[in-house]
Scaffold this motif. Structure first.
Motif, PDB file in Angstrom:
ATOM      1  N   ARG A   1      -9.325 -11.235  10.609  1.00 52.00           N
ATOM      2  CA  ARG A   1     -10.347 -10.470   9.242  1.00 52.00           C
ATOM      3  C   ARG A   1     -11.704 -10.592   9.416  1.00 52.00           C
ATOM      4  NH1 ARG A   1      -6.896 -13.895   6.274  1.00 52.00           N
ATOM      5  NH2 ARG A   1      -5.210 -12.983   4.805  1.00 52.00           N
ATOM      6  N   GLU A   2     -12.121 -11.543  10.281  1.00 55.10           N
ATOM      7  CA  GLU A   2     -13.416 -10.798  10.517  1.00 55.10           C
ATOM      8  C   GLU A   2     -13.705  -9.838  11.965  1.00 55.10           C
ATOM      9  OE1 GLU A   2     -16.784 -13.271  13.592  1.00 55.10           O
ATOM     10  OE2 GLU A   2     -15.344 -14.741  11.729  1.00 55.10           O
ATOM     11  N   ILE A   3     -12.588  -9.811  12.947  1.00 55.56           N
ATOM     12  CA  ILE A   3     -12.722  -8.600  13.935  1.00 55.56           C
ATOM     13  C   ILE A   3     -12.694  -7.050  13.399  1.00 55.56           C
ATOM     14  CG2 ILE A   3     -11.153  -7.902  15.540  1.00 55.56           C
ATOM     15  CD1 ILE A   3     -10.569 -10.514  16.734  1.00 55.56           C
ATOM     16  N   LYS A   4     -11.870  -6.824  12.265  1.00 53.37           N
ATOM     17  CA  LYS A   4     -11.830  -6.342  11.474  1.00 53.37           C
ATOM     18  C   LYS A   4     -12.987  -5.595  10.773  1.00 53.37           C
ATOM     19  CE  LYS A   4      -8.445  -3.953   8.321  1.00 53.37           C
ATOM     20  NZ  LYS A   4      -7.800  -3.812   7.157  1.00 53.37           N
ATOM     21  N   ARG A   5     -13.524  -6.890  10.236  1.00 58.62           N
ATOM     22  CA  ARG A   5     -14.991  -6.367   9.331  1.00 58.62           C
ATOM     23  C   ARG A   5     -15.748  -5.869  10.666  1.00 58.62           C
ATOM     24  NH1 ARG A   5     -15.364 -11.791   7.570  1.00 58.62           N
ATOM     25  NH2 ARG A   5     -12.916 -12.549   6.135  1.00 58.62           N
TER      26      ARG A   5
ATOM     27  N   ARG B   1      -4.545  -0.042  14.275  1.00 54.05           N
ATOM     28  CA  ARG B   1      -3.385  -0.597  13.921  1.00 54.05           C
ATOM     29  C   ARG B   1      -2.711  -1.566  13.656  1.00 54.05           C
ATOM     30  NH1 ARG B   1       1.990   0.146  14.337  1.00 54.05           N
ATOM     31  NH2 ARG B   1       1.206   0.433  17.078  1.00 54.05           N
ATOM     32  N   ARG B   2      -2.507  -1.912  15.211  1.00 54.84           N
ATOM     33  CA  ARG B   2      -2.104  -3.566  15.504  1.00 54.84           C
ATOM     34  C   ARG B   2      -2.778  -4.946  14.770  1.00 54.84           C
ATOM     35  NH1 ARG B   2      -0.005  -2.526  22.027  1.00 54.84           N
ATOM     36  NH2 ARG B   2       1.038  -0.340  21.632  1.00 54.84           N
ATOM     37  N   LEU B   3      -3.973  -4.533  14.445  1.00 53.89           N
ATOM     38  CA  LEU B   3      -4.443  -5.624  14.306  1.00 53.89           C
ATOM     39  C   LEU B   3      -4.406  -5.578  12.345  1.00 53.89           C
ATOM     40  CD1 LEU B   3      -6.371  -7.719  14.292  1.00 53.89           C
ATOM     41  CD2 LEU B   3      -8.536  -5.744  13.991  1.00 53.89           C
ATOM     42  N   GLU B   4      -4.499  -4.435  11.743  1.00 48.78           N
ATOM     43  CA  GLU B   4      -3.834  -4.541  10.419  1.00 48.78           C
ATOM     44  C   GLU B   4      -1.782  -4.550  10.850  1.00 48.78           C
ATOM     45  OE1 GLU B   4      -4.005  -3.862   7.098  1.00 48.78           O
ATOM     46  OE2 GLU B   4      -5.332  -3.897   8.102  1.00 48.78           O
ATOM     47  N   LEU B   5      -1.513  -4.745  11.942  1.00 46.27           N
ATOM     48  CA  LEU B   5       0.025  -5.237  10.815  1.00 46.27           C
ATOM     49  C   LEU B   5      -0.370  -7.009  11.584  1.00 46.27           C
ATOM     50  CD1 LEU B   5       2.857  -4.667  11.926  1.00 46.27           C
ATOM     51  CD2 LEU B   5       3.040  -3.847  13.885  1.00 46.27           C
ATOM     52  N   MET B   6      -1.438  -7.116  12.007  1.00 41.13           N
ATOM     53  CA  MET B   6      -0.346  -8.188  13.113  1.00 41.13           C
ATOM     54  C   MET B   6      -1.177  -9.203  11.149  1.00 41.13           C
ATOM     55  SD  MET B   6      -3.043  -8.699  16.598  1.00 41.13           S
ATOM     56  CE  MET B   6      -1.917 -10.199  17.529  1.00 41.13           C
ATOM     57  N   LEU B   7      -2.147  -8.825  10.913  1.00 43.56           N
ATOM     58  CA  LEU B   7      -2.951  -9.715   9.761  1.00 43.56           C
ATOM     59  C   LEU B   7      -1.863  -9.416   8.733  1.00 43.56           C
ATOM     60  CD1 LEU B   7      -6.337  -7.984   9.121  1.00 43.56           C
ATOM     61  CD2 LEU B   7      -5.851 -10.457   9.681  1.00 43.56           C
ATOM     62  N   GLU B   8      -0.795  -8.504   8.547  1.00 45.81           N
ATOM     63  CA  GLU B   8       0.601  -8.458   7.314  1.00 45.81           C
ATOM     64  C   GLU B   8       0.932  -9.759   7.951  1.00 45.81           C
ATOM     65  OE1 GLU B   8       1.825  -4.777   7.560  1.00 45.81           O
ATOM     66  OE2 GLU B   8      -0.080  -3.655   6.367  1.00 45.81           O
TER      67      GLU B   8
END
Length: 135
Positions: free
Chosen positions: A128-132, A100-107
């Motif tokens: 993005r690479e970490i999320k993948r 959730r926090r990673l997605e927020l950082m991406l946004e």
């Protein structure tokens, strides 16, 4: 025989003196010791606390090299991604919270990219690479 006095950080010692001065002044006031109330209050709040502020590390009970300020400096210099990774690795947050926090950082990175173009492309690509990798 060779015992030394305890040392405190500047903030902690000032807080300790403030609490003790207020507590003792209140106790003496309840007991009806008028003159001692004034002396305790003035000694604590108008003499000792300003001395701590002025003398700093030269005050006898202050430890050399304030640990709190060096800790704050190192945490301010770290990027949010590193902090997030460390908290996840230490078990302070679970995988769902990490994502959730990673997605927020991406946004927020996407918003920053649209307003300014700088080296944030590298950070955004890393996120993005970490999320993948997590998926």
């Amino acid at each position: 025989m060779g015992q030394s006095l305890p040392t405190f950080s500047k903030k902690r010692l000032a807080g300790l003196i403030a609490i003790l001065s207020f507590g003792l002044s209140s106790l003496f006031a309840v007991l009806g010791l008028g003159t001692i109330v004034s002396i305790t209050f003035i000694l604590g709040f108008f003499i000792l606390i300003p001395l701590i502020g002025l003398l700093g590390e030269d005050f006898p009970l202050i430890e050399a090299g304030d640990v709190e300020s060096s800790v704050n400096e190192t945490t301010d210099d770290e990027d949010p991604l590193t902090t997030l990774r460390q908290r996840y690795a230490n078990g302070k947050i679970d995988e769902a919270e990490f994502e959730r926090r990673l997605e927020l950082m991406l946004e927020t990175e996407d918003v920053q990219e649209s307003t300014t173009t700088s080296n944030s492309d590298d950070v955004s690509d890393q996120l993005r690479e970490i999320k993948r990798e997590l998926e």
